[in-house]
Write a protein that holds these residues in place. Structure first.
Motif, short mmCIF file in Angstrom:
data_model
loop_
_atom_site.label_atom_id
_atom_site.label_comp_id
_atom_site.label_asym_id
_atom_site.label_seq_id
_atom_site.Cartn_x
_atom_site.Cartn_y
_atom_site.Cartn_z
N THR A 34 -65.35 16.08 20.62
CA THR A 34 -66.61 15.74 19.96
C THR A 34 -67.62 15.13 20.93
O THR A 34 -68.76 14.87 20.56
N LEU A 78 -66.61 27.01 12.81
CA LEU A 78 -67.70 26.27 13.40
C LEU A 78 -68.93 26.37 12.50
O LEU A 78 -69.32 27.47 12.09
N TRP A 83 -66.04 15.95 12.45
CA TRP A 83 -67.32 15.37 12.07
C TRP A 83 -67.86 14.62 13.28
O TRP A 83 -67.11 13.92 13.97
N ILE A 90 -73.35 17.95 19.30
CA ILE A 90 -72.20 17.34 19.98
C ILE A 90 -72.72 16.31 20.96
O ILE A 90 -73.79 16.45 21.55
N THR A 104 -76.66 21.66 19.04
CA THR A 104 -75.37 21.87 18.39
C THR A 104 -74.88 20.63 17.66
O THR A 104 -74.10 20.72 16.71
N GLN A 133 -68.80 19.54 11.77
CA GLN A 133 -68.96 20.51 12.85
C GLN A 133 -67.93 21.63 12.76
O GLN A 133 -68.15 22.73 13.27
N ARG A 182 -72.13 25.15 13.24
CA ARG A 182 -73.44 25.17 13.88
C ARG A 182 -73.50 26.07 15.11
O ARG A 182 -74.39 25.95 15.94
N LEU A 240 -65.41 22.19 20.58
CA LEU A 240 -65.43 21.79 19.17
C LEU A 240 -64.23 22.35 18.43
O LEU A 240 -63.63 21.67 17.60
#
Length: 446
Positions: free
Chosen positions: A129, A421, A409, A150, A148, A415, A423, A124
């Motif tokens: 992504t 970061l 995003w 992703i 997360t 994200q 999350r 990330l």
């Protein structure tokens, strides 16, 4: 005359440049991308956006380039905890004497959860992504990726012999079928089948995997033609090149992703072209393990879809896909002896649209277009040592801008914000990584 209708959107992102990937080779100046929900609602000049759209949130990125999020099409995420454990070794020595013994000693569900989260954080942070993973405890990787936010293709492992995840092919296939059913039609998690390689999976399990893929409309990813010795050993044992064997079994189809392909003759190329199978190029891992060179330019000229992956951090040693693009572009030119091979724009397409094609999701991923999922990254090109900027696409590929990714995003959800970061609890993650490092150091010296 009636007033122009104002369109309400969630987010407006203003950027200095936009590289949409399609149309190919295009760079848009001073454009805005509009996001509504999880989709791209529009992409227009900023002055047009002023008159036509009203956004709840506006983000100004005056020194940035926007492009689709990168798709890392091959890796072993949890192996990030083995980063640097066994370097400067040939592939089979690396596997047999170091990696497989370490996996037998340390890999369990908690190892996979922490190692995968470490890998996801790194990906990330450097623009990925969506990633494809092939490792043990795939159910843990799927949950970690989903938590997360992703996107991930999760390939459950299939081998002839027992591992920490199962007793053999019967158990792997049963668990894998359940994984596919659990995540069927999920927009984030794409379960797939991961036969390790032709030399570790015999015909019967492969035939069952092919049937499962057909029944579930699932993708298959396998290591194929990674080294010259793999091909030579196969010819000695079976009289066939591995690609020919896979073709005869019916494993090569438009749902198949062939990882590495450093060894290729005319017959192999014909198999790829005729079957519609995809190739996943992992240049830095191939270089580090002295596995060979994937003839990307030759395959692209023949019409084979070539995407790109980092492989695992134990054989790379990072998951920065922009660095991988730099290496891929340079190698392609040297191998083909053609300076025009794998241009900057073609390399960016390999990490976006071509990955989406390999996933079968190019209708909603891989380019910046209205109606597609809002998987977007922003790269800041304001660094003094990046100046001057004549062509931002060239900067992204030849100057390795992975560390300059500032925002991302996924499905319109932030994200990464200003390099942070949103999350991933990084301090907690680092404590977990340090604990694993201490255990592995102590255990490796036993």
């Amino acid at each position: 005359m009636t007033a122009e209708t104002i369109i309400a959107v969630d987010t407006r992102i203003n950027a200095r440049w936009v590289i949409p990937i399609e149309p190919a080779g295009v760079i848009l100046d001073h454009y805005a991308i509009l996001i509504q929900g999880d989709r791209i609602a529009g992409m227009v000049p900023q002055q047009d956006a002023d008159h036509r759209y009203h956004a709840r949130e506006t983000i100004d990125l005056p020194t940035h380039v926007l492009m689709p999020g990168l798709i890392n099409m091959h890796g072993h995420a949890a192996m990030s905890l083995f980063r640097g454990l066994a370097d400067d070794l040939p592939l089979m020595t690396w596997l047999n004497d170091y990696i497989w013994p370490a996996e037998g000693k340390f890999v369990d569900a908690s190892f996979v959860a922490d190692g995968s989260r470490l890998a996801i954080a790194e990906m990330l942070r450097t623009g990925t992504t969506c990633f494809s993973d092939m490792y043990f405890f795939p159910e843990i990787v799927a949950e970690t990726a989903y938590d997360t936010g992703i996107r991930a293709q999760i390939c459950f492992p299939l081998l002839d012999f027992p591992t920490v995840w199962g007793a053999g092919p019967d158990e792997y296939l049963a668990k894998g079928a359940n994984l596919i059913d659990q995540w069927s039609d999920d927009p984030y998690i794409m379960p797939a089948i991961g036969p390790h390689a032709p030399y570790t999976v015999s015909d019967r399990p492969l035939q069952r995997a092919i049937q499962l893929a057909s029944d579930k409309n699932a993708r298959i990813q396998l290591h194929l033609h990674e080294t010259a010795s793999e091909v030579a050993d196969a010819i000695e044992k079976t009289g066939k090149r591995p690609t020919s064997r896979m073709m005869e079994l019916g494993l090569l189809t438009p749902r198949t992703q062939c990882v590495h392909m450093t060894q290729m003759d005319d017959t192999d190329l014909s198999c790829l072209v005729d079957s519609g199978a995809h190739v996943i190029h992992c240049p830095e891992s191939n270089l580090k393990l002295a596995s060979g060179f994937c003839p990307v330019h030759r395959m692209q000229q023949a019409g084979v879809n070539v995407a790109i992956g980092t492989d695992g951090a134990a054989s790379n040693n990072d998951l920065n896909l922009f660095g991988e693009l730099n290496t891929a572009a340079l190698i392609a030119k040297a191998v083909s002896q053609d300076a025009t091979a794998l241009s900057a724009h073609q390399a960016l397409a390999m990490a976006t649209l071509h990955g989406a094609k390999a996933l079968g999701r190019d209708h909603e991923l891989g380019t910046l277009e209205a109606g597609k999922l809002a998987d977007i990254i922003a790269i800041d090109l304001s660094d003094p040592f990046s100046q001057p900027i004549y062509n931002p696409a060239s900067h992204l590929v030849y100057s390795d801008r992975g560390r300059d990714v500032s925002h991302s995003w996924i499905g319109g959800v932030p994200q990464l914000q200003d390099g942070r970061l949103t999350r991933v609890d990084v301090p907690d993650l680092m404590l977990r990584v340090a604990s694993w490092a201490n255990r592995i150091r102590a255990g490796s010296s036993d």
